[in-house]
Scaffold this motif. Sequence first.
Motif, PDB file in Angstrom:
ATOM      1  N   GLN A 223      -5.850  -1.775  11.653  1.00  0.00           N
ATOM      2  CA  GLN A 223      -5.042  -2.590  10.487  1.00  0.00           C
ATOM      3  C   GLN A 223      -6.053  -2.348   9.258  1.00  0.00           C
ATOM      4  O   GLN A 223      -7.257  -2.382   9.228  1.00  0.00           O
TER       5      GLN A 223
ATOM      6  N   TRP B 220       0.881  -1.138  -0.042  1.00  0.00           N
ATOM      7  CA  TRP B 220       0.123  -0.097   0.067  1.00  0.00           C
ATOM      8  C   TRP B 220       0.728   1.312  -0.070  1.00  0.00           C
ATOM      9  O   TRP B 220       1.979   1.446   0.645  1.00  0.00           O
TER      10      TRP B 220
ATOM     11  N   ASP C 113      -0.706  -0.234   8.601  1.00  0.00           N
ATOM     12  CA  ASP C 113      -1.200   0.448   9.700  1.00  0.00           C
ATOM     13  C   ASP C 113      -1.992   1.563   9.528  1.00  0.00           C
ATOM     14  O   ASP C 113      -1.694   2.318   8.520  1.00  0.00           O
TER      15      ASP C 113
ATOM     16  N   THR D 214       0.371 -10.712   3.065  1.00  0.00           N
ATOM     17  CA  THR D 214       1.438  -9.758   3.335  1.00  0.00           C
ATOM     18  C   THR D 214       0.791  -8.317   3.271  1.00  0.00           C
ATOM     19  O   THR D 214       1.597  -7.478   3.526  1.00  0.00           O
TER      20      THR D 214
ATOM     21  N   THR E 204      -6.159  -4.068   5.535  1.00  0.00           N
ATOM     22  CA  THR E 204      -5.869  -5.140   4.859  1.00  0.00           C
ATOM     23  C   THR E 204      -6.509  -5.369   3.550  1.00  0.00           C
ATOM     24  O   THR E 204      -7.407  -4.471   3.238  1.00  0.00           O
ATOM     25  N   ASP E 205      -5.942  -6.243   2.555  1.00  0.00           N
ATOM     26  CA  ASP E 205      -6.490  -6.394   1.213  1.00  0.00           C
ATOM     27  C   ASP E 205      -7.495  -7.285   1.294  1.00  0.00           C
ATOM     28  O   ASP E 205      -7.437  -8.591   1.763  1.00  0.00           O
ATOM     29  N   SER E 206      -8.665  -6.964   0.848  1.00  0.00           N
ATOM     30  CA  SER E 206      -9.749  -7.781   1.156  1.00  0.00           C
ATOM     31  C   SER E 206     -10.088  -8.982  -0.185  1.00  0.00           C
ATOM     32  O   SER E 206     -11.097  -9.857  -0.356  1.00  0.00           O
TER      33      SER E 206
ATOM     34  N   GLN F  78      -0.712  -5.827   4.175  1.00  0.00           N
ATOM     35  CA  GLN F  78      -1.293  -5.203   5.195  1.00  0.00           C
ATOM     36  C   GLN F  78      -0.597  -3.428   5.593  1.00  0.00           C
ATOM     37  O   GLN F  78       0.571  -3.366   5.217  1.00  0.00           O
TER      38      GLN F  78
END
Length: 302
Positions: free
Chosen positions: A232, A167, A249, A245, A234-236, A247
């Motif tokens: 958190q 990201w 913050d 991996t 994350t990639d859905s 992810q």
Amino acid sequence: MKIQKLLKILTFATSAIALTTTSLWIGKQAYSWLPPQAAAESRLVDDLISFLVTLGAFIFLGVTGTLMYSVIFHRAKKGEIADGPPIEGNITLEVVWTAIPIMLVLWIAGYSYQIYEQMGIQGPNEHVHFRMPMGMESAYAAPKDAPVDTTTEPIEKIDVLAKQWAWVFHYPEKNVTSSELHLPANKRVRLALQSEDVLHGLYVPAFRLKQDIVPNQTIDFEFTPIRLGKYQLTDSQYSGTYFATMQADVVVESPEDYQQWLTKAATRKPSPAKNQAVSEYAQADGWTTVAPAAPPLVNYPG
């Protein structure tokens, strides 16, 4: 006879009140089962979940209670082997048990669609805007009396780039790039979501936000963070070998701390961010897979 009939009515009324009260209590407990409400939009989703839990508890306890009552008070006498009286052709009963589920399904569908419309999450070819209800206040917001900016124009715009498997967050105001998503509390935020390669999904459980990110599309995504803390992202969507991996913050801080962070990050020279996918790929032995993108250059690697 009148006394017995009155007792039956009182018993039924008492049971109905107890059933309703218990179901409402269970529905209220559903809020504590969920992550803290870190965005103003969280309340919409949590209210829907609480409603579904309340309805489910009412049906479950009602059906179970009826079965237990029948087993205890209407069981066959000892030694009785005769069949019960044949009952058939009760049109009223058939209409009732068909109409009630239909009405419940329509009720749930209507309420769910209303939440869907309010949150405004749409298809991949459409720009997305949250329409936050005025005066929404979170039970978990800290502080509770903090004012929430509900103006139509976003206060802060952040560009979000998703790629295999990282990201990247860019803040045009200070030309800062980060691998962490920093947000000002109680201020409207607009994310401009883009994908460099495949389908990704932005998902922050504490915000109750999930939006697909489609290649060759820019999707504007608005919301209002309200609770200070670290969460958190994350990639859905499954985006390949190392998607687990992917992810990052999410840091929600006061507007003052947010501006200080931006100013401090702007003074740093860009450097490669840490990337778990790149590290694991370098250690892979004989595993043919898509190579991760190079670690992004960021002012703040997190």
